[in-house]
Design an enzyme around this catalytic site. Structure first.
Site, PDB file in Angstrom:
ATOM      1  CG  ASP A 156      27.983 -43.993 -93.796  1.00 48.25           C
ATOM      2  OD1 ASP A 156      28.083 -44.831 -94.710  1.00 48.25           O
ATOM      3  OD2 ASP A 156      28.448 -42.840 -93.886  1.00 48.25           O
ATOM      4  CG  ASP A 198      24.210 -45.343 -97.344  1.00 49.36           C
ATOM      5  OD1 ASP A 198      23.992 -44.596 -96.372  1.00 49.36           O
ATOM      6  OD2 ASP A 198      25.205 -45.224 -98.081  1.00 49.36           O
ATOM      7  CG  ASP A 224      30.196 -44.918-107.377  1.00 49.23           C
ATOM      8  OD1 ASP A 224      29.748 -45.975-106.900  1.00 49.23           O
ATOM      9  OD2 ASP A 224      30.770 -44.054-106.678  1.00 49.23           O
TER      10      ASP A 224
HETATM   11  P1  ATP Z   1      32.260 -44.299 -98.004  1.00 41.44           P
HETATM   12  O1  ATP Z   1      30.986 -44.087 -97.220  1.00 41.44           O
HETATM   13  O2  ATP Z   1      33.176 -45.304 -97.460  1.00 41.44           O
HETATM   14  O3  ATP Z   1      32.915 -43.020 -98.337  1.00 41.44           O
HETATM   15  P2  ATP Z   1      30.460 -45.158-100.016  1.00 41.44           P
HETATM   16  O4  ATP Z   1      30.668 -45.937-101.274  1.00 41.44           O
HETATM   17  O5  ATP Z   1      29.536 -45.721 -99.003  1.00 41.44           O
HETATM   18  O6  ATP Z   1      31.891 -44.903 -99.418  1.00 41.44           O
HETATM   19  P3  ATP Z   1      28.708 -42.922-100.050  1.00 41.44           P
HETATM   20  O7  ATP Z   1      29.020 -41.516-100.457  1.00 41.44           O
HETATM   21  O8  ATP Z   1      28.291 -43.223 -98.676  1.00 41.44           O
HETATM   22  O9  ATP Z   1      30.018 -43.731-100.431  1.00 41.44           O
HETATM   23  O10 ATP Z   1      27.643 -43.453-101.087  1.00 41.44           O
HETATM   24  C1  ATP Z   1      26.833 -44.597-100.877  1.00 41.44           C
HETATM   25  C2  ATP Z   1      26.603 -45.319-102.194  1.00 41.44           C
HETATM   26  O11 ATP Z   1      25.931 -44.465-103.119  1.00 41.44           O
HETATM   27  C3  ATP Z   1      27.863 -45.773-102.915  1.00 41.44           C
HETATM   28  O12 ATP Z   1      28.345 -46.995-102.421  1.00 41.44           O
HETATM   29  C4  ATP Z   1      27.399 -45.848-104.347  1.00 41.44           C
HETATM   30  O13 ATP Z   1      26.665 -47.023-104.573  1.00 41.44           O
HETATM   31  C5  ATP Z   1      26.424 -44.694-104.439  1.00 41.44           C
HETATM   32  N1  ATP Z   1      27.102 -43.458-104.890  1.00 41.44           N
HETATM   33  C6  ATP Z   1      27.716 -42.529-104.122  1.00 41.44           C
HETATM   34  N2  ATP Z   1      28.213 -41.533-104.858  1.00 41.44           N
HETATM   35  C7  ATP Z   1      27.887 -41.822-106.130  1.00 41.44           C
HETATM   36  C8  ATP Z   1      28.099 -41.160-107.367  1.00 41.44           C
HETATM   37  N3  ATP Z   1      28.759 -40.011-107.424  1.00 41.44           N
HETATM   38  N4  ATP Z   1      27.603 -41.742-108.493  1.00 41.44           N
HETATM   39  C9  ATP Z   1      26.927 -42.902-108.435  1.00 41.44           C
HETATM   40  N5  ATP Z   1      26.704 -43.573-107.305  1.00 41.44           N
HETATM   41  C10 ATP Z   1      27.170 -43.046-106.157  1.00 41.44           C
HETATM   42 MG    MG Z   2      28.860 -44.755 -97.164  1.00 34.81          MG
END
Ligand code: ATP
Ligand code: MG
Length: 457
Positions: free
Chosen positions: A73, A75, A153
């Site tokens: 996805d 963001d 993170d």
């Molecule tokens: P995926 O979608 O592949 O699981 P992602 O890194 O995109 O991995 P998301 O949950 O979609 O994970 O989160 C989007 C973004 O938000 C992350 O890339 C990170 O920058 C931030 N993020 C997500 N969870 C956290 C957290 N627990 N603490 C701090 N930042 C976070």
């Molecule tokens: Mg994501």
């Protein structure tokens, strides 16, 4: 603009996580083109930029594109407030309490738009925003792009991509870490895990699924802080566990979870299951099967995987209920309810998964019957294919005889005439009717197992 130009001219060294000026990386260096961005995310960014706001694609999508992977996805991060985003993006709505976000809709696609998060002000006491373990409960203080990067993170998750200029903006050294295949927590790792213990699970999932190494400083506090996961709401843990199991690298994720001591209390039944030789083989086969399907871009059902993880629990409870005197079918239904009740509490399995899980389990009992009319109705069951896959996994694990799974696979593929030849005649009722008319013309029926569970054993 001038700052950007100067930065390029003097080509500064890549920043580390304490550096304050973002590095701007041109497309010629990183290679991610605007066509790789989803049209919806590109549209949202363009609309915000046209109104004078800063807007970027951010997070996992930028990381995945740099790794040559297809993002799940997209963001968007912006300096526009949620209400301002709402006003610019027509099909959108504000969601969330802990983090207020805007969801933008284009057809089936949803793009999450978040306003840059900042440092917390002095007006808000630490007590109000965090619990006694340091876990952040609310986070709605807005800030600058750089502050936003530092509240993310891992450094590799804090890269911003501007589809307009095709530049990547890096405030934390994520680009360099990604090139080195390194997962580094931004800031002090122990403090960041305390703020949100789920970051420990994310570290394992991202490292295992992306082939990154958790750098020693970010890895060190995990085993000590693992118990903090007990304070995370079960629904959030369940969500994260599902992401992990459906990452396409579930076995590697679980191996690393165990290595970091993160599996205890998180998925308690996993410990129990892995201690039973039959259960362990079955769970591993189910996970390998899920990973393979994801790699082949096939659909995977969370309910199937959850049903597989808990199957040996159900079997045990089923045996017990039978030993207590229940007939096989009521015993199975009692076992399913019992396992779901205890697991649903611990894992917060959403209700929407419970009925497909029960259907899959109940089908296993029905596969025992291969005589008379009963087998003919089964392939019409909406979950027959999934049920058969489940049965084949049971065969592969050695729980039931391979012959039973093969029979059902053949029966499913056969036409009506061949099916009629495959079934054994209906067993005779135990108490025979008085009239013996026609009895001599029938073959002796093959014995039907008394318990579905034992079928094919
Ligand atoms: P995926 O979608 O592949 O699981 P992602 O890194 O995109 O991995 P998301 O949950 O979609 O994970 O989160 C989007 C973004 O938000 C992350 O890339 C990170 O920058 C931030 N993020 C997500 N969870 C956290 C957290 N627990 N603490 C701090 N930042 C976070
Ligand atoms: Mg994501």
């Amino acid at each position: 603009m001038i700052r950007k130009l100067l930065r390029r001219v003097f080509s500064k060294p890549l920043p580390d996580s304490s550096s304050s000026s973002p590095l701007v990386i041109p497309v010629a260096t990183h290679g991610v083109r605007r066509e790789q961005i989803s049209p919806c995310a590109a549209k949202v960014v363009a609309a915000l930029q046209e109104r004078g706001f800063q807007a970027f694609v951010v997070g996992g999508a930028v990381r995945d594109l740099l790794l040559g992977k297809h993002p799940k996805d997209f963001d968007v991060a912006t300096d526009a407030r949620p209400e301002q985003v709402r006003a610019v993006v027509k099909r959108s709505r504000v969601i969330g309490r802990r983090f207020r976000l805007v969801h933008a809709y284009c057809g089936d696609e949803i793009v999450e738009v978040s306003t840059f998060r900042g440092e917390h002000g002095v007006a808000e006491t630490d007590e109000a925003r965090a619990d006694e373990h340091g876990r952040i409960l609310r986070d709605n203080v807005f800030g600058t792009q750089e502050q936003d990067a530092k509240r993310r993170d891992f450094t590799v998750n804090a890269l911003f991509y501007d589809p307009q200029s095709q530049e990547i903006w890096d405030c934390t050294g994520g680009y360099r870490d990604l090139q080195a295949r390194r997962l580094c927590m931004i800031g002090d790792p122990a403090t960041r895990y305390r703020e949100d213990p789920v970051r420990m699970l994310r570290a394992v999932r991202l490292a295992a699924s992306l082939g990154l190494a958790i750098e020693p400083r970010s890895r060190a506090p995990i085993s000590e802080l693992a118990p903090l996961l007990h304070h995370v709401p079960p629904s959030r843990l369940f969500e994260e566990m599902l992401k992990l199991l459906l990452s396409g690298q579930s076995q590697e994720c679980l191996r690393q979870l165990r290595e970091e001591g993160l599996h205890h209390g998180l998925f308690p039944m996993l410990d129990v299951i892995l201690e039973q030789p039959m259960g362990e083989r079955f769970v591993n086969l189910a996970l390998a099967n899920t990973d393979r399907r994801i790699k082949e871009d096939k659909r995977v059902s969370p309910a199937f995987l959850l049903a597989a993880l808990l199957w040996h629990e159900v079997l045990n409870a089923w045996r017990q209920a039978e030993a207590e005197g229940f007939k096989p079918v009521p015993a199975l239904y009692q076992a399913m309810d019992q396992v779901l009740a205890s697991q649903a509490e611990k894992l917060a399995i959403p209700r929407r998964f419970c009925s497909p899980m029960k259907e899959l389990w109940a089908l296993q009992q029905r596969f025992a019957h291969r005589s008379g009319k009963r087998p003919f109705r089964l392939p019409e069951h909406p979950r027959f294919r999934a049920g058969l896959d489940f049965l084949l996994l049971r065969c592969e694990s050695g729980e039931v005889a391979p012959e039973l799974g093969q029979w059902w696979a053949d029966f499913y593929a056969a036409d009506e005439v061949a099916r009629l030849q495959m079934v054994t005649p209906e067993p005779r009722p135990r108490r025979r009717p008085r009239s013996r008319k026609g009895a001599g013309s029938r073959e002796a029926p093959a014995a039907e197992p008394t318990s579905g569970r034992l079928a094919g054993e």
